[in-house]
Design an enzyme around this catalytic site. Structure first.
Site, PDB file in Angstrom:
ATOM      1  N   HIS A  66       0.797  -1.304  -0.031  1.00 43.94           N
ATOM      2  CA  HIS A  66       0.007   0.068   0.027  1.00 43.94           C
ATOM      3  C   HIS A  66       0.727   1.324   0.053  1.00 43.94           C
ATOM      4  O   HIS A  66       1.813   1.387   0.843  1.00 43.94           O
ATOM      5  CB  HIS A  66      -0.943  -0.003   1.272  1.00 43.94           C
ATOM      6  CG  HIS A  66      -2.092   1.136   1.264  1.00 43.94           C
ATOM      7  ND1 HIS A  66      -1.679   2.287   1.498  1.00 43.94           N
ATOM      8  CD2 HIS A  66      -3.427   0.957   0.614  1.00 43.94           C
ATOM      9  CE1 HIS A  66      -2.839   3.006   1.272  1.00 43.94           C
ATOM     10  NE2 HIS A  66      -3.853   2.035   0.968  1.00 43.94           N
ATOM     11  N   LEU A 102     -10.893  -3.390   2.637  1.00 48.80           N
ATOM     12  CA  LEU A 102     -10.003  -2.549   2.032  1.00 48.80           C
ATOM     13  C   LEU A 102      -8.610  -1.983   2.684  1.00 48.80           C
ATOM     14  O   LEU A 102      -9.123  -1.052   3.584  1.00 48.80           O
ATOM     15  CB  LEU A 102     -10.762  -1.605   1.062  1.00 48.80           C
ATOM     16  CG  LEU A 102      -9.606  -0.863   0.013  1.00 48.80           C
ATOM     17  CD1 LEU A 102      -8.854  -2.021  -0.945  1.00 48.80           C
ATOM     18  CD2 LEU A 102     -10.305   0.113  -0.812  1.00 48.80           C
ATOM     19  N   ASP A 103      -7.405  -2.367   2.458  1.00 48.24           N
ATOM     20  CA  ASP A 103      -6.314  -2.008   3.024  1.00 48.24           C
ATOM     21  C   ASP A 103      -6.263  -1.947   4.599  1.00 48.24           C
ATOM     22  O   ASP A 103      -5.854  -1.229   5.190  1.00 48.24           O
ATOM     23  CB  ASP A 103      -6.059  -0.430   2.580  1.00 48.24           C
ATOM     24  CG  ASP A 103      -5.839  -0.333   1.128  1.00 48.24           C
ATOM     25  OD1 ASP A 103      -5.232  -1.170   0.294  1.00 48.24           O
ATOM     26  OD2 ASP A 103      -6.209   0.573   0.584  1.00 48.24           O
ATOM     27  N   GLU A 104      -7.066  -3.066   4.970  1.00 51.45           N
ATOM     28  CA  GLU A 104      -6.970  -3.021   6.561  1.00 51.45           C
ATOM     29  C   GLU A 104      -6.680  -4.458   7.103  1.00 51.45           C
ATOM     30  O   GLU A 104      -6.736  -4.862   8.195  1.00 51.45           O
ATOM     31  CB  GLU A 104      -8.644  -2.730   7.086  1.00 51.45           C
ATOM     32  CG  GLU A 104      -9.135  -1.596   6.609  1.00 51.45           C
ATOM     33  CD  GLU A 104      -8.452  -0.425   7.583  1.00 51.45           C
ATOM     34  OE1 GLU A 104      -8.099  -0.605   8.478  1.00 51.45           O
ATOM     35  OE2 GLU A 104      -8.575   0.749   7.100  1.00 51.45           O
TER      36      GLU A 104
END
Length: 321
Positions: free
Chosen positions: A228, A263-265
């Site tokens: 990310h 998402l992105d966690e």
């Protein structure tokens, strides 16, 4: 530290020390017979309780293994024990199959989640990439010089092969799967089919700019790493470095994490940052960000290939080198 001798004349440890290495019999730590270079990496987690280390040490001794590395962590918050062991065969006898069968019984007794990696086998990796190729180029370089012990089973992209001509893929299977809003589900089904055909142990999203569906994320749980382009939690969405510039931040960074449906966690594996100043333009931030992304993703991939990462609910335990 005290030792007892059982009726077979073998040294066994009286478990009174809480230090990991000191609870392993000295005969497991050193040997006059050279160990073979066919090491096994055992990573495990289980509810913490007395006797885990002693049981593992005795089992390894009984099957003729020599411990080369040993790391552990006790999570007081969750009451979970984590460990990573690297061990090798001593002498000519190869009892790996027998050991695995015996260990499975121990793992069931202690309620362990575990994986056992044979270092003679290189994990098969599928890399997904979009137009930005700096992470792909870095992974290829580290693979070619032997830094990343893996077999690249396939590269999948939503951009044509000509995009990457300068990288000299040299026979690595390449699959061009264009995608748009109307074909996303069909394209993702093709991605999953290729991953299965490649028998992939790990999937790496090397700046693959497509969001995976909840279904595919679930299928790849614990074996899909994403890089990310920000130090999470942080600036989300398009142009994160431009957002950072507008906010006047003094640090930028990147995060490698396992992919989940959030998402992105997903559980964070590795992060890094770099200090910037008011002199830096958005282009400067992008350039510095590319460098951070490359090294963070490479470290995360290497940790996974070496069995150094264990999931701890929404977090990870990473036994670094």
């Amino acid at each position: 530290m005290k030792f007892l001798v059982d009726n077979r004349g073998q040294a066994r440890l009286w478990e009174e020390s809480f230090l990991f290495v000191s609870r392993i019999p000295a005969t497991l730590m050193t040997s006059s017979t050279p160990a073979k270079k066919d090491g096994i990496v055992l990573s495990l987690s289980c509810p913490n309780r007395p006797g885990i280390v002693g049981t593992l040490g005795t089992l390894l001794y009984d099957y003729g293994f020599d411990i080369r590395e040993a790391q552990q962590y006790d999570d007081a918050e969750t009451g979970t024990f984590f460990a990573r062991l690297v061990f090798e065969t001593v002498g000519e006898d190869d009892r790996k199959a027998e050991f695995r069968q015996a260990f499975e019984t121990v793992a069931q007794e202690f309620g362990m989640r575990w994986q056992m990696l044979d270092r003679e086998r290189r994990p098969r990796v599928v890399i997904l990439v979009s137009k930005f190729d700096h992470c792909l180029a870095d992974l290829l370089y580290r693979w070619r010089i032997g830094e990343l012990p893996m077999e690249i089973a396939a590269i999948i992209s939503n951009h044509p092969a000509e995009t990457f001509d300068h990288l000299h893929l040299n026979g690595i299977p390449f699959h061009y799967l264009p995608v748009n809003k109307q074909t996303k589900l069909e394209q993702e089904a093709q991605v999953w089919e290729l991953i299965e055909e490649a028998d992939a142990d790990l999937v790496v999203l090397a700046r693959y700019m497509q969001i995976l569906s909840d279904g595919l994320s679930a299928k790849l749980a614990g074996r899909c790493i994403n890089i990310h382009h920000s130090f999470l939690p942080g600036f989300k969405g398009a142009k994160p470095y431009h957002q950072a510039h507008e906010r006047g931040v003094k640090l930028i960074g990147a995060t490698a994490h396992y992919v989940t449906s959030d998402l992105d966690e997903g559980p964070i594996i590795e992060q890094d940052v770099e200090r910037i100043t008011h002199h830096d333009t958005p282009d400067d931030l992008v350039r510095k960000g590319r460098d951070i992304e490359r090294r963070v993703l490479a470290r995360a991939v290497r940790y996974h290939l070496q069995g150094r990462i264990l999931l701890n609910k929404a977090k990870t335990v990473v036994f670094t080198e």
